[in-house]
Design an enzyme around this catalytic site. Structure first.
Site, mmCIF file in Angstrom:
data_model
loop_
_atom_site.group_PDB
_atom_site.id
_atom_site.type_symbol
_atom_site.label_atom_id
_atom_site.label_comp_id
_atom_site.label_asym_id
_atom_site.label_seq_id
_atom_site.Cartn_x
_atom_site.Cartn_y
_atom_site.Cartn_z
ATOM 1 N N GLU A 7 12.864 -30.203 -11.860
ATOM 2 C CA GLU A 7 14.315 -30.350 -11.894
ATOM 3 C C GLU A 7 14.822 -30.200 -13.330
ATOM 4 O O GLU A 7 14.796 -31.165 -14.099
ATOM 5 C CB GLU A 7 14.727 -31.730 -11.373
ATOM 6 C CG GLU A 7 14.446 -31.953 -9.921
ATOM 7 C CD GLU A 7 15.441 -32.926 -9.285
ATOM 8 O OE1 GLU A 7 16.050 -32.570 -8.275
ATOM 9 O OE2 GLU A 7 15.614 -34.042 -9.818
ATOM 10 N N HIS A 22 12.614 -39.694 -11.682
ATOM 11 C CA HIS A 22 13.825 -38.880 -11.661
ATOM 12 C C HIS A 22 14.498 -38.940 -13.037
ATOM 13 O O HIS A 22 14.469 -39.978 -13.702
ATOM 14 C CB HIS A 22 14.784 -39.373 -10.568
ATOM 15 C CG HIS A 22 15.900 -38.416 -10.336
ATOM 16 N ND1 HIS A 22 17.023 -38.390 -11.136
ATOM 17 C CD2 HIS A 22 16.053 -37.418 -9.438
ATOM 18 C CE1 HIS A 22 17.812 -37.409 -10.722
ATOM 19 N NE2 HIS A 22 17.244 -36.811 -9.694
HETATM 20 P P1 PGA Z 1 21.752 -32.119 -7.415
HETATM 21 O O1 PGA Z 1 20.700 -33.288 -7.665
HETATM 22 O O2 PGA Z 1 21.268 -31.329 -6.248
HETATM 23 O O3 PGA Z 1 23.044 -32.830 -7.143
HETATM 24 O O4 PGA Z 1 21.790 -31.313 -8.676
HETATM 25 C C1 PGA Z 1 19.320 -33.095 -7.523
HETATM 26 C C2 PGA Z 1 18.601 -34.319 -8.025
HETATM 27 O O5 PGA Z 1 19.060 -34.923 -9.017
HETATM 28 O O6 PGA Z 1 17.568 -34.722 -7.455
#
Ligand code: PGA
Length: 255
Positions: free
Chosen positions: A167, A97
């Site tokens: 992401e 992450h």
């Molecule tokens: P968010 O986070 O939906 O709050 O943007 C997603 C993540 O960091 O996995």
């Protein structure tokens, strides 16, 4: 038909086991029979055991972890091993992450964790994503390096077990000065990641499922799930609100 994935990342929330149970139960009680969606909630290590016993009764929600170490056991103070997760019956684990990368985790660390997790039969949810978008499209190269280095040496026949979460860091709900990513941003990157994977592992390989994460909520989930080129979503902030999270699940279930 493969099911849509709706994965929650609670991050370092909530503050107590009691609150974790309440949040979990609120989601669980709001769920009807799911036919087209798989719901996975990735919680802090501390809550896995507590929620595991609550979960045993209904099995509507699958629990996941947010990290795991690559060694099996030994002198690694503060770490949790894949063997421990496996012994607890946990199958899913978020790896790489951006918030862990920001704390110093490298592609090489993540690569070791992925290979170790796979060897214990765990399913890694591997996060990749550009920190910013530049006019020269260097960000494609940034993601390419992440994908290649993180998956280096992964056995071809295990590749299909992996879930990749695209992401874009600039679109996360907690990023300062954040911007909205669009389903087109997501779709482009998904196509690109698939191309990297087929170049690296060959055309006849079962590829990872790819999901999108970054400020997914009940308002934009439909768009990402239908036009983002993905097989699911990774939800941070909105997963801490049972109504919003349940709404996202019901959107996925209706598609
Ligand atoms: P968010 O986070 O939906 O709050 O943007 C997603 C993540 O960091 O996995």
């Amino acid at each position: 038909m493969t099911k849509k994935l709706v994965i929650a990342n609670w991050k370092m929330n909530p503050a107590s086991g009691k609150e974790a149970e309440t949040l979990f139960t609120d989601v669980e009680n709001g769920l009807t029979l799911l036919k087209k969606t798989e719901v996975i909630i990735c919680v802090p290590f501390l809550y896995l055991n507590i929620l595991k016993s609550a979960n045993r009764q209904t099995k509507k929600i699958i629990l996941g972890a947010q990290n795991v170490f690559y060694e099996e056991k030994g002198a690694f103070t503060g770490e949790i091993s894949p063997l421990m997760l496996d012994n607890l019956g946990i199958k899913y684990v978020i790896l790489g992450h951006s918030e862990r990368r920001a704390l110093g985790e490298t592609n090489l660390d993540i690569n070791k964790k992925i290979k170790s997790a796979l060897s214990f039969g765990l399913i890694p949810i591997v996060c990749v994503g550009d920190k910013e978008r530049d006019e020269n499209h260097e960000y494609f190269n940034f993601v390419k390096i992440q994908v290649e280095e993180c998956l280096n040496g992964v056995k071809k026949d295990l590749l299909g077990k992996i879930i990749i979460a695209y992401e874009p860091v600039w679109a996360l709900s907690t990023t300062e000065g954040r911007k909205d990513a669009t389903p087109v941003d997501s779709r482009e990157m998904v196509i690109f990641i698939r191309k990297i994977l087929t170049d690296k592992f060959g055309v006849n390989t079962k590829l990872p499922r790819i999901i999108y994460g970054g400020s997914v909520n009940e308002k934009n989930a439909l768009e990402f799930l239908t036009n983002g080129g993905v097989e699911g979503v990774l939800v941070g902030g909105a997963s801490l609100n049972p109504e919003k999270f349940l709404e996202i699940i019901s959107i996925a279930e209706k598609i």
